[in-house]
Write an enzyme that holds these catalytic residues in place. Structure first.
Site, short mmCIF file in Angstrom:
data_model
loop_
_atom_site.label_atom_id
_atom_site.label_comp_id
_atom_site.label_asym_id
_atom_site.label_seq_id
_atom_site.Cartn_x
_atom_site.Cartn_y
_atom_site.Cartn_z
N SER A 155 0.82 -1.21 0.00
CA SER A 155 0.00 0.00 0.00
C SER A 155 0.85 1.25 0.00
CB SER A 155 -0.86 0.04 1.26
OG SER A 155 -1.77 -1.02 1.29
N HIS B 245 -1.12 -2.48 -7.22
CA HIS B 245 -1.88 -2.15 -6.00
C HIS B 245 -3.38 -2.29 -6.24
CE1 HIS B 245 -2.98 0.99 -2.74
NE2 HIS B 245 -2.94 -0.22 -2.22
N GLU C 96 -3.67 0.30 -9.20
CA GLU C 96 -2.59 1.26 -9.44
C GLU C 96 -1.34 0.46 -9.84
OE1 GLU C 96 -3.11 5.01 -6.36
OE2 GLU C 96 -2.22 3.20 -5.58
N ASN D 253 -3.55 6.25 -1.61
CA ASN D 253 -3.29 6.29 -0.16
C ASN D 253 -2.67 7.60 0.30
OD1 ASN D 253 -4.47 3.94 0.63
ND2 ASN D 253 -2.68 2.69 0.15
N1 CAA Z 1 -15.84 -9.14 -0.64
C1 CAA Z 1 -16.52 -9.28 -1.79
N2 CAA Z 1 -17.68 -8.65 -2.05
C2 CAA Z 1 -18.18 -7.84 -1.10
C3 CAA Z 1 -17.54 -7.65 0.13
C4 CAA Z 1 -16.31 -8.33 0.35
N3 CAA Z 1 -15.62 -8.19 1.49
N4 CAA Z 1 -18.29 -6.80 0.88
C5 CAA Z 1 -19.36 -6.48 0.14
N5 CAA Z 1 -19.29 -7.09 -1.06
C6 CAA Z 1 -20.25 -6.98 -2.16
C7 CAA Z 1 -21.63 -7.43 -1.76
O1 CAA Z 1 -21.77 -8.83 -1.95
C8 CAA Z 1 -22.49 -6.63 -2.72
O2 CAA Z 1 -22.53 -7.24 -4.01
P1 CAA Z 1 -23.82 -7.08 -4.99
O3 CAA Z 1 -23.94 -5.64 -5.32
O4 CAA Z 1 -23.44 -7.93 -6.15
O5 CAA Z 1 -24.98 -7.59 -4.20
C9 CAA Z 1 -21.75 -5.32 -2.88
O6 CAA Z 1 -20.39 -5.58 -2.48
C10 CAA Z 1 -22.34 -4.24 -2.01
O7 CAA Z 1 -22.33 -4.77 -0.69
P2 CAA Z 1 -23.41 -4.46 0.41
O8 CAA Z 1 -24.71 -4.05 -0.24
O9 CAA Z 1 -23.44 -5.56 1.41
O10 CAA Z 1 -22.78 -3.28 1.22
P3 CAA Z 1 -22.34 -1.87 0.72
O11 CAA Z 1 -23.30 -1.30 -0.25
O12 CAA Z 1 -22.04 -1.11 1.97
O13 CAA Z 1 -20.97 -2.11 -0.05
C11 CAA Z 1 -18.64 -2.04 -0.04
C12 CAA Z 1 -19.87 -2.69 0.56
C13 CAA Z 1 -18.52 -2.35 -1.51
C14 CAA Z 1 -17.43 -2.58 0.70
C15 CAA Z 1 -18.80 -0.47 0.15
O14 CAA Z 1 -19.13 -0.18 1.49
C16 CAA Z 1 -17.57 0.29 -0.24
O15 CAA Z 1 -17.30 0.53 -1.40
N6 CAA Z 1 -16.78 0.72 0.79
C17 CAA Z 1 -15.56 1.47 0.55
C18 CAA Z 1 -14.47 0.52 0.13
C19 CAA Z 1 -13.18 1.23 -0.12
O16 CAA Z 1 -13.05 2.45 -0.02
N7 CAA Z 1 -12.16 0.46 -0.45
C20 CAA Z 1 -10.83 0.96 -0.66
C21 CAA Z 1 -10.07 0.85 0.63
S1 CAA Z 1 -8.45 1.53 0.49
C22 CAA Z 1 -7.57 0.32 -0.26
O17 CAA Z 1 -8.03 -0.73 -0.59
C23 CAA Z 1 -6.13 0.62 -0.52
C24 CAA Z 1 -5.17 0.38 0.57
O18 CAA Z 1 -4.00 0.19 0.24
C25 CAA Z 1 -5.53 0.44 1.99
P1 NAD Z 2 -4.02 -9.34 6.13
O1 NAD Z 2 -3.55 -9.07 7.50
O2 NAD Z 2 -5.47 -9.60 5.89
O3 NAD Z 2 -3.23 -10.57 5.49
C1 NAD Z 2 -1.84 -10.66 5.48
C2 NAD Z 2 -1.50 -12.12 5.25
O4 NAD Z 2 -0.08 -12.21 5.06
C3 NAD Z 2 -1.85 -13.01 6.45
O5 NAD Z 2 -2.63 -14.11 6.02
C4 NAD Z 2 -0.49 -13.45 6.97
O6 NAD Z 2 -0.51 -14.76 7.55
C5 NAD Z 2 0.33 -13.41 5.69
N1 NAD Z 2 1.76 -13.42 5.91
C6 NAD Z 2 2.48 -12.75 6.87
N2 NAD Z 2 3.77 -13.07 6.76
C7 NAD Z 2 3.88 -13.94 5.72
C8 NAD Z 2 4.98 -14.64 5.16
N3 NAD Z 2 6.22 -14.51 5.61
N4 NAD Z 2 4.74 -15.48 4.11
C9 NAD Z 2 3.49 -15.63 3.62
N5 NAD Z 2 2.41 -15.00 4.14
C10 NAD Z 2 2.62 -14.17 5.18
O7 NAD Z 2 -3.53 -8.09 5.26
P2 NAD Z 2 -4.16 -7.53 3.90
O8 NAD Z 2 -5.14 -6.48 4.25
O9 NAD Z 2 -4.53 -8.66 3.03
O10 NAD Z 2 -2.90 -6.76 3.30
C11 NAD Z 2 -1.90 -7.46 2.59
C12 NAD Z 2 -1.09 -6.47 1.76
O11 NAD Z 2 -1.99 -5.78 0.87
C13 NAD Z 2 -0.39 -5.39 2.57
O12 NAD Z 2 0.82 -5.05 1.92
C14 NAD Z 2 -1.36 -4.24 2.52
O13 NAD Z 2 -0.78 -2.99 2.71
C15 NAD Z 2 -1.88 -4.38 1.09
N6 NAD Z 2 -3.18 -3.78 0.84
C16 NAD Z 2 -4.16 -3.83 1.81
C17 NAD Z 2 -5.40 -3.27 1.54
C18 NAD Z 2 -6.49 -3.30 2.55
O14 NAD Z 2 -7.48 -2.56 2.40
N7 NAD Z 2 -6.41 -4.10 3.59
C19 NAD Z 2 -5.65 -2.69 0.27
C20 NAD Z 2 -4.64 -2.69 -0.69
C21 NAD Z 2 -3.39 -3.23 -0.39
#
Ligand code: CAA
Ligand code: NAD
Length: 289
Positions: A117, A138, A150, A188
């Site tokens: 990330s 990403h 990304e 991010n």
């Molecule tokens: N896995 C797979 N599908 C999922 C799911 C999951 N964990 N959670 C929900 N869904 C699906 C549902 O099955 C549903 O599908 P249908 O439309 O086909 O029925 C759809 O998503 C909508 O779900 P819900 O109606 O239950 O709930 P919702 O309308 O609140 O949507 C959500 C759920 C899609 C997660 C929505 O809340 C959302 O878009 N949230 C924001 C997610 C977001 O911002 N993600 C980016 C995070 S940052 C990142 O990823 C980068 C990083 O590095 C940290």
């Molecule tokens: P998570 O905690 O759900 O899963 C991480 C997994 O990595 C665990 O199952 C753990 O057992 C495994 N792991 C740890 N050490 C390991 C090793 N040495 N060998 C093999 N597996 C190992 O985390 P996540 O949310 O799936 O995030 C995973 C990666 O994806 C991170 O780099 C995170 O920044 C990135 N990411 C996360 C998100 C998010 O929304 N959570 C979105 C985009 C990218």
């Protein structure tokens, strides 16, 4: 791509495995133990079944996708894979060991990609056998729903590597954007300061968890409030990303909120650990303060 390895079978690795298998690729799914990878495959089966129930895919497509996923716990069988995508815990030292181990087993034209990330791709590439075949790919959470990838090229990433990964992303039906190897890439860099600021607002007593989330969800029309989203991403992951933004830029605007650090110290990682800003033990999430 015909076959890939996904390393880390957490929420992201499982999602990447699911969409890649659904697109017809063979997927070796690795974690620290084969049991963790098998549990992730069980979770993928549930997700695929839900899609069958909603008549989004046929049950034969779901079965075909599931059959393509092979849980593993060592890298002995990855030699035929065209690409290895690392999606393990967001800690540089963990990822570096994985790249060194994988580098000994992958074939000499395979691509090594990280779903990190935030950790700089150019820096991670130093632990890979060939920086020209190392790249950031990403995905977003939940992977089957979110339409974006990304692509981040490190300083030494080759045009051929970018082209092959672009073809992979397109085969998954995702929209691709290309980012420089800058802290937090595109999304991010923008998202994490917002989530971190929500944590500061909570810590300073501006409003309750519920009201901060409701304000942003309804006031900005976001699908989730920031504290719900932080729990969804994982508070440990949010803290790691924010720390990378802070240390790589030296800019105090990225300093992690004390309450975020405190929750991670308590092991309250959010939805995946059952407790974060909300308690997930019941049918509906309940704010913890
Ligand atoms: N896995 C797979 N599908 C999922 C799911 C999951 N964990 N959670 C929900 N869904 C699906 C549902 O099955 C549903 O599908 P249908 O439309 O086909 O029925 C759809 O998503 C909508 O779900 P819900 O109606 O239950 O709930 P919702 O309308 O609140 O949507 C959500 C759920 C899609 C997660 C929505 O809340 C959302 O878009 N949230 C924001 C997610 C977001 O911002 N993600 C980016 C995070 S940052 C990142 O990823 C980068 C990083 O590095 C940290
Ligand atoms: P998570 O905690 O759900 O899963 C991480 C997994 O990595 C665990 O199952 C753990 O057992 C495994 N792991 C740890 N050490 C390991 C090793 N040495 N060998 C093999 N597996 C190992 O985390 P996540 O949310 O799936 O995030 C995973 C990666 O994806 C991170 O780099 C995170 O920044 C990135 N990411 C996360 C998100 C998010 O929304 N959570 C979105 C985009 C990218």
């Amino acid at each position: 791509m015909q076959s890939i390895t996904v390393i880390g079978a957490g929420q992201m690795g499982a999602g990447i495995a699911q969409v890649s298998a659904h697109a017809g690729m063979k997927v070796l799914l690795a974690d620290r133990t084969v049991e963790i990878a098998e549990n992730a495959k069980t979770g993928i089966a549930k997700q695929l079944n839900r899609l069958v129930e909603k008549e989004k895919i046929s049950s034969s497509d779901a079965n075909a996708a599931l059959d393509k996923i092979i849980p593993i716990s060592n890298y002995d069988s990855i030699g035929d894979c065209d690409m290895i995508i690392e999606a393990a815990t967001e800690r540089e030292e963990i990822k570096r060991v994985i790249f060194e181990d994988v580098g000994k087993k992958m074939h000499d034209n395979a691509i090594l990609a990280s779903n990190t990330s935030s950790i700089p791709i150019t820096r991670l590439a130093q632990s890979s056998p060939d920086a020209s075949r190392f790249i950031g790919v990403h995905f977003f959470n939940p992977v089957p729903i979110m339409g974006l990838i990304e692509i981040i090229r490190g300083l030494a990433t080759s045009d051929d590597t970018v082209a092959r990964v672009t073809a992979y992303g397109e085969a998954l039906g995702k929209q691709l954007v290309f980012s420089q190897d800058a802290p937090g890439f595109i999304v991010n860099r923008i998202l994490m300061p917002m989530l971190n600021e929500a944590c500061f607002a909570l810590g300073e007593g501006v409003a309750s968890i519920r009201d901060i989330d409701t304000a942003v969800q309804l006031g900005l029309n976001h699908p989730m409030g920031p504290l719900t989203l932080a729990d969804f991403v994982g508070l440990d992951t949010c803290l790691e990303i924010t720390n990378v933004l802070f240390t790589t830029t030296g800019d105090p605007k990225f300093r992690p909120a004390p309450i975020l650090q405190k929750y991670v110290e308590a092991g309250w990682y959010g939805r995946k650990s059952g407790r974060g800003f909300y308690d997930y033990s019941g049918d509906t999430p309940v704010p913890t303060r």
